[in-house]
Motif scaffolding. Structure first.
Motif, PDB file in Angstrom:
ATOM      1  N   CYS A   1      -8.411 -32.556 -16.033  1.00 33.50           N
ATOM      2  CA  CYS A   1      -7.152 -33.960 -15.799  1.00 33.50           C
ATOM      3  C   CYS A   1      -7.779 -34.770 -15.058  1.00 33.50           C
ATOM      4  O   CYS A   1      -7.674 -35.925 -15.384  1.00 33.50           O
ATOM      5  CB  CYS A   1      -5.926 -33.124 -15.423  1.00 33.50           C
TER       6      CYS A   1
ATOM      7  N   CYS B   1      -1.478 -30.088 -15.699  1.00 35.37           N
ATOM      8  CA  CYS B   1      -1.559 -28.731 -16.411  1.00 35.37           C
ATOM      9  C   CYS B   1      -1.205 -27.370 -16.002  1.00 35.37           C
ATOM     10  O   CYS B   1      -1.084 -26.503 -16.637  1.00 35.37           O
ATOM     11  CB  CYS B   1      -2.825 -29.029 -17.328  1.00 35.37           C
TER      12      CYS B   1
ATOM     13  N   CYS C   1      -2.838 -27.611 -10.482  1.00 35.14           N
ATOM     14  CA  CYS C   1      -2.983 -29.076 -11.027  1.00 35.14           C
ATOM     15  C   CYS C   1      -1.562 -29.586 -11.392  1.00 35.14           C
ATOM     16  O   CYS C   1      -0.863 -29.024 -12.016  1.00 35.14           O
ATOM     17  CB  CYS C   1      -4.040 -28.791 -12.387  1.00 35.14           C
TER      18      CYS C   1
ATOM     19  N   CYS D   1      -7.051 -30.543 -11.736  1.00 33.72           N
ATOM     20  CA  CYS D   1      -8.179 -29.996 -12.276  1.00 33.72           C
ATOM     21  C   CYS D   1      -9.192 -30.600 -12.893  1.00 33.72           C
ATOM     22  O   CYS D   1      -9.028 -31.978 -13.139  1.00 33.72           O
ATOM     23  CB  CYS D   1      -7.816 -28.785 -13.251  1.00 33.72           C
TER      24      CYS D   1
HETATM   25 ZN   LIG Z   1      -5.163 -29.954 -15.421  1.00 33.16          ZN
END
Ligand SMILES: [Zn+2]
Length: 219
Positions: free
Chosen positions: A210, A177, A174, A207
């Motif tokens: 997010c 994050c 991701c 992800c």
């Molecule tokens: Zn993420």
């Protein structure tokens, strides 16, 4: 790879247990959406409106009729099936139903929001009639499709050479994050202007969490 929905071909927004392990719902927060679906401020809870009587059934505007939980034959509608599972969950008779949620981002472009737990259902008066409002909470369990952490129903829209390029560039993580779980190829909408120019430049890995946080900001 047996359980990847072809979202483009789903006829209904609500699909109770269309897969042995989970249900699928399609939501939309676009201005012309037929139902009032929301992501709450916590960023992980979805309020999903139940569905109306079919248009053909009474020669009346379905938007003036209470949403049905049963058909005229007495079988459960999709609303009814989801309600029944909420009731079992609330009585402690079963786990919360796992629901995979897709959101319509653009015409023909559905983005997976990940897996949710169906935890509640309320009846709400919308000013004209009663509608169901289902509450879904982002599930801790996002690895249900164990064959692959990539959402192929969505990635199918992106040419494979572009996917490969994005995956390599973002190191399979991701971009926000760094998570390696439940990744999606995300169209960066401000650049894609309709998602037609599919180049690695306007696609990135995100992800589920997010992705959910991001689409909350689009409006
Ligand atoms: Zn993420």
């Amino acid at each position: 790879m047996c359980d990847i929905e072809n979202v483009q071909t789903l006829q209904r927004g609500m699909n109770f247990r269309m897969n042995p392990r989970y249900s699928v719902i399609l939501m939309s927060r676009r201005s012309n959406a037929p139902y009032s679906d929301k992501i709450l401020e916590d960023g992980i809870t979805i309020e999903y409106e139940g569905h109306d009587e079919p248009k053909i059934s009474y020669g009346m505007d379905p938007k003036t009729l209470d949403q049905p939980c049963k058909t005229r034959n007495g079988t459960l509608t999709q609303n009814g099936k989801f309600i029944e599972s909420v009731e079992k969950y609330k009585k402690g008779l079963s786990n919360a139903e796992t629901v995979k949620v897709y959101e319509k981002i653009l015409s023909g472009v559905w983005s997976s929001k990940g897996f949710f737990d169906l935890v509640d259902c309320k009846i709400k008066h919308d000013g004209k009639r009663n509608v169901y409002v289902f509450s879904l909470r982002l599930s801790n369990e996002q690895d249900i499709e164990t064959d692959s952490s990539i959402d192929l129903a969505h990635t199918r829209l992106i040419p494979s050479e572009v996917k490969k390029e994005v995956w390599k560039r973002d190191n399979g993580r991701c971009v926000i994050c760094g998570s390696i779980k439940n990744l999606h190829f995300d169209h960066d909408l401000p650049f894609s202007k309709g998602g037609t120019s599919l180049t690695a430049k306007n696609i990135r890995l995100l992800c589920a969490k997010c992705n959910l946080a991001k689409s909350d900001k689009i409006e």
